[in-house]
Enzyme design. Structure first.
Site, short mmCIF file in Angstrom:
data_model
loop_
_atom_site.label_atom_id
_atom_site.label_comp_id
_atom_site.label_asym_id
_atom_site.label_seq_id
_atom_site.Cartn_x
_atom_site.Cartn_y
_atom_site.Cartn_z
N TRP A 188 -3.81 -1.94 -1.31
CA TRP A 188 -3.84 -3.18 -2.08
C TRP A 188 -4.27 -4.25 -1.08
O TRP A 188 -3.52 -4.57 -0.15
CB TRP A 188 -2.46 -3.48 -2.67
CG TRP A 188 -2.47 -4.66 -3.58
CD1 TRP A 188 -3.01 -4.71 -4.84
CD2 TRP A 188 -1.90 -5.95 -3.34
NE1 TRP A 188 -2.83 -5.97 -5.37
CE2 TRP A 188 -2.15 -6.75 -4.49
CE3 TRP A 188 -1.22 -6.52 -2.27
CZ2 TRP A 188 -1.73 -8.07 -4.58
CZ3 TRP A 188 -0.80 -7.84 -2.37
CH2 TRP A 188 -1.05 -8.59 -3.52
N CYS A 237 0.85 -1.18 0.00
CA CYS A 237 0.00 0.00 0.00
C CYS A 237 0.90 1.24 0.00
O CYS A 237 2.10 1.14 0.22
CB CYS A 237 -0.85 0.02 1.26
SG CYS A 237 -1.75 -1.53 1.51
N GLU A 257 9.49 -13.74 -20.16
CA GLU A 257 9.23 -12.34 -19.83
C GLU A 257 8.21 -11.72 -20.81
O GLU A 257 7.33 -10.97 -20.40
CB GLU A 257 10.56 -11.56 -19.84
CG GLU A 257 10.47 -10.08 -19.59
CD GLU A 257 9.87 -9.70 -18.23
OE1 GLU A 257 9.62 -10.58 -17.40
OE2 GLU A 257 9.63 -8.50 -18.03
N GLU A 279 0.02 -9.78 -17.99
CA GLU A 279 -0.26 -8.96 -16.80
C GLU A 279 -0.92 -7.63 -17.12
O GLU A 279 -1.62 -7.08 -16.27
CB GLU A 279 0.98 -8.76 -15.93
CG GLU A 279 2.03 -7.84 -16.47
CD GLU A 279 3.19 -7.64 -15.49
OE1 GLU A 279 2.96 -7.57 -14.29
OE2 GLU A 279 4.33 -7.53 -15.97
N LYS A 285 2.57 -2.81 -7.41
CA LYS A 285 3.96 -2.75 -7.89
C LYS A 285 4.87 -3.71 -7.15
O LYS A 285 5.75 -4.31 -7.74
CB LYS A 285 4.48 -1.31 -7.74
CG LYS A 285 5.89 -1.10 -8.23
CD LYS A 285 6.01 -1.35 -9.71
CE LYS A 285 7.43 -1.25 -10.20
NZ LYS A 285 7.58 -1.93 -11.50
N LYS A 317 4.70 -10.13 -19.61
CA LYS A 317 4.32 -8.74 -19.90
C LYS A 317 2.95 -8.69 -20.54
O LYS A 317 2.10 -7.89 -20.19
CB LYS A 317 5.32 -8.07 -20.87
CG LYS A 317 6.63 -7.61 -20.33
CD LYS A 317 6.59 -6.47 -19.35
CE LYS A 317 6.38 -6.93 -17.95
NZ LYS A 317 7.49 -7.34 -17.17
N ASN A 327 0.99 0.14 6.18
CA ASN A 327 1.48 -0.65 5.05
C ASN A 327 2.24 -1.83 5.65
O ASN A 327 3.11 -1.64 6.49
CB ASN A 327 2.42 0.22 4.19
CG ASN A 327 3.05 -0.53 3.05
OD1 ASN A 327 2.53 -1.56 2.61
ND2 ASN A 327 4.17 -0.03 2.55
N GLY A 328 1.90 -3.05 5.24
CA GLY A 328 2.55 -4.24 5.80
C GLY A 328 1.51 -5.25 6.25
O GLY A 328 0.31 -5.07 5.99
N ARG A 352 1.40 1.67 -6.00
CA ARG A 352 1.66 0.73 -4.90
C ARG A 352 0.40 -0.03 -4.49
O ARG A 352 0.47 -1.00 -3.73
CB ARG A 352 2.19 1.50 -3.67
CG ARG A 352 3.50 2.18 -3.91
CD ARG A 352 3.94 2.94 -2.67
NE ARG A 352 4.34 2.04 -1.62
CZ ARG A 352 5.59 1.71 -1.33
NH1 ARG A 352 6.57 2.21 -2.06
NH2 ARG A 352 5.87 0.89 -0.35
N HIS A 364 6.44 -31.03 -26.67
CA HIS A 364 6.11 -32.05 -25.66
C HIS A 364 4.74 -31.83 -25.03
O HIS A 364 4.53 -32.17 -23.88
CB HIS A 364 7.21 -32.07 -24.59
CG HIS A 364 8.54 -32.42 -25.18
ND1 HIS A 364 8.94 -33.72 -25.40
CD2 HIS A 364 9.53 -31.63 -25.66
CE1 HIS A 364 10.15 -33.72 -25.95
NE2 HIS A 364 10.53 -32.45 -26.12
O1 M6R Z 1 10.19 -5.68 -6.88
P1 M6R Z 1 10.56 -7.03 -7.43
O2 M6R Z 1 11.45 -6.94 -8.61
O3 M6R Z 1 11.08 -7.96 -6.39
O4 M6R Z 1 9.18 -7.64 -7.94
C1 M6R Z 1 9.10 -8.95 -8.41
C2 M6R Z 1 7.82 -9.18 -9.16
O5 M6R Z 1 6.72 -9.00 -8.31
C3 M6R Z 1 7.67 -8.23 -10.36
O6 M6R Z 1 8.74 -8.37 -11.22
C4 M6R Z 1 6.36 -8.53 -11.12
O7 M6R Z 1 6.41 -9.78 -11.71
C5 M6R Z 1 6.09 -7.44 -12.15
N1 M6R Z 1 4.70 -7.10 -12.14
C6 M6R Z 1 6.42 -7.86 -13.53
O8 M6R Z 1 6.16 -6.90 -14.47
#
Ligand code: M6R
Length: 607
Positions: free
Chosen positions: A73, A2, A480, A487, A602, A484, A99-100, A27, A503
């Site tokens: 969040w 958050c 990756e 998400e 994030k 991308k 936050n936490g 966040r 396979h």
């Molecule tokens: O802050 P971090 O790099 O540790 O985060 C890891 C993942 O949560 C982050 O890379 C996530 O997969 C992103 N949304 C990817 O775009």
């Protein structure tokens, strides 16, 4: 995670809190709220984006120059107004944002209920509000200290109390909290982006520290009320870095920033003349690193993909056994850490709960820990023995782009640092450094094809199933590319090694299904071409990422994104760029909020 922001000073609190919340919305963006003190406590909360809260506040803005704000969040309880922060107690006019996550909240809640407290929400945060209230006897600072002595878990909190209209109390353990120091005013936030427009002088609280702020000054103490003196420092962040400028989304801005961000990652670290890499953060550990018997790479999501590339680089260039594992798996599976193990924790935020836990697990078992982290002073950066910062600047788009290339480049430099101390010749290293020097201008060249990439994306954007395939260094790039796309555009996409497709997944290929191949001219080019044919003959549409000058590829692929020629180990830095653009365009064409994809935040500070 958050976002929290708090203010005490002489200006109206609400506009400042809203501005901070907007800057930190990446966040978390399920719900938002503020509490302002002005004789009495005024609390306003809404479900949805900060703009919804802003509209509500316009109806009757609470006045006052002491306030707290939160963007959530959800972790405990649904996304409802009742669960949104700030939370209040039932006795003393106390309001809190948090936050936490509080690990022992269930047992604390039961005990508080037994003592007559009535809870309104399902959150762990409300438990802290009640606990502070129990300890309150006219001194908010002391009540916060006492309550936090009972709490287990992670928190950054800001607390107000109706009886103390000129006081703001904040505290932290395990979640970031920065205190911006202005002239007779303070802005506190979980993120410097919410502070930098007001002041660049700031300090961070350490774990288990509490700070009482008034307009006249502040006092920082431990939970046992021992005074501590924090060090006020200059925030290394300017407004341009956190504003959209001429871009529509932070993701697009950050994709286009990569030539510059990667130049910064490399600056002062590559010595072309002597063919060596200088990494100040790990220099003192060089001998221990060279003697290491194995490297364990860990991270989550995009950072995991970068870590996988790091594994290939370390084995290929530095000839050190390396393996990569999801932090979430590693932390719970009783891993064997032999003598001479180095754990490398890769993370943009430096706050990812699983990565932090994996790092602690490996360190407790005797591994030397190295952080490959972007956010300076983050938990992973603090807890590792040594590390190398990415230096790519703040990444605000939830979909990680410039942090990925920063991580890959940093792991490349780490591998060269090791390689030159082991078996790599000066010449080979010099050659790779020369190529690395070219990477920013090569990326500029790829970015020039943005219009073409958008046009190609338009052709396929209504397809609901995609495959991303690559081999060797570009297998993680396939992972990756798929991440991308899914998400931010919510298209189902899978990434895998190109050969693995045969396979089982090949059964998915139907007429017109888009299959993205990373088909750069590396050592496995011919094999990738074979895989392309296997997909084509089953009706798949081929989108290839290929090397400039490859005339053959046009005969096999329906669409091609070209990247400049480069040595295979460096190729992920280029081949990922068209995939980032493709995902961003797909999401925009489908009308989604690119920077705030559904259900995501994030950084994931919960399990
Ligand atoms: O802050 P971090 O790099 O540790 O985060 C890891 C993942 O949560 C982050 O890379 C996530 O997969 C992103 N949304 C990817 O775009």
């Amino acid at each position: 995670m958050c976002g929290i922001v708090a203010y005490i000073g002489s200006n109206p609190a609400v506009p400042l809190l809203l501005e901070g919340l907007k800057r930190m919305e990446y966040r978390g963006y399920d719900s938002a709220g503020v509490a302002v003190l002005n004789g009495e406590l005024q609390v306003v909360k809404t479900v949805g984006r900060v703009s919804v809260l802003e509209d509500r506040l316009q109806e009757k803005p609470p006045e006052g120059s002491v306030g707290i704000g939160h963007t959530r969040w959800a972790t405990h309880g649904d996304t409802t107004e009742r669960n949104a922060h700030p939370h209040t107690d039932d006795r003393n006019g106390i309001a809190i944002i948090h936050n936490g996550t509080i690990e022992n909240y269930a047992s604390l809640k039961t005990a508080l209920q037994e003592r007559g407290h009535k809870f309104d929400s399902e959150t762990d945060t409300e438990v802290i509000a009640m606990l502070i209230s129990e300890f309150y006897d006219g001194d908010l600072e002391k009540a916060v200290q006492a309550a936090l002595r009972e709490v287990r878990g992670a928190y950054a909190i800001a607390v107000l109390c109706e009886n103390e209209p000129d006081t703001l109390v904040v505290a932290r353990k395990g979640s970031p909290l920065i205190i911006g120091v202005g002239a007779s005013e303070f802005v506190v936030a979980s993120d410097p982006t919410a502070i930098v427009a007001h002041t660049t002088q700031a300090f961070e609280l350490d774990d288990y520290q509490v700070c009482k702020l008034t307009r006249e000054g502040f006092r920082t103490s431990t939970l046992d009320d021992v005074s501590v003196t924090p060090k006020i420092q200059q925030l290394e962040l300017d407004l341009e870095q956190i504003e959209l400028g001429s871009y529509d989304t932070f993701m697009m801005k950050e994709i286009f920033e990569q030539p510059r961000s990667l130049s910064t990652t490399m600056r002062g670290r590559l010595d072309k003349r002597d063919g060596k890499v200088v990494l100040g953060g790990i220099g003192p550990y060089a001998r221990e690193l060279v003697r290491a018997r194995q490297f364990l790479m860990t991270g989550q999501g995009t950072a995991y993909h970068a870590a996988l590339i790091g594994e290939y680089l370390l084995e290929d260039l530095a000839k050190i056994p390396a393996k990569t594992e999801y932090a979430s798996e590693f932390r719970y599976r009783n891993p064997i850490i032999v003598d001479g193990t180095v754990i490398v924790a890769v993370s943009q935020s430096g706050e990812t709960a699983d990565t932090l836990a994996a790092l602690r697990e490996a360190s407790d078992r005797g591994a030397l820990s190295i952080g490959v982290v972007n956010v300076v002073g983050s938990s992973i950066a603090r807890e590792t023995d040594a590390g190398v910062y990415l230096r790519v600047g703040p990444e605000i788009g939830v979909a990680s782009t410039k942090a990925f290339t920063g991580q890959v480049l940093t792991l490349m430099m780490l591998s060269l640092f090791m390689a030159r101390r082991k078996f790599m010749s000066v010449d080979t290293c010099q050659h790779l450094i020369e190529e690395l020097d070219q990477v920013p201008s090569y990326i500029e060249r790829i970015l020039e094809s943005d219009d073409q990439i958008r046009t190609v994306t338009e052709k396929y954007v209504n397809q609901e199933n995609w495959l991303f395939l690559g081999r060797g260094y570009n297998y993680p790039v396939a992972l990756e590319g798929a991440l991308k796309l899914k998400e931010i555009s919510y298209i189902h996409a899978e990434g895998m090694p190109a050969a693995e497709m045969k396979h089982g997944p090949i059964a998915l290929i139907t007429d017109g299904m888009p299959v993205v191949f990373i088909a750069n001219q590396g050592p496995q080019y011919d094999k990738v071409m074979l895989n392309i044919e296997q997909v084509k003959s089953r009706g798949g549409r081929i989108i290839a990422v290929a090397t400039e000058g490859d005339t053959e590829i046009r005969k096999h692929a329906d669409d091609v994104f070209f990247v400049p020629p480069i040595s295979d180990p460096l190729s992920p830095l280029l081949t990922v760029i068209p995939l980032q653009l493709l995902a961003c365009h797909a999401a925009m064409l489908r009308g989604h909020d690119v920077d705030k994809p559904r259900n995501l935040a994030k950084s994931v500070t919960v399990e």
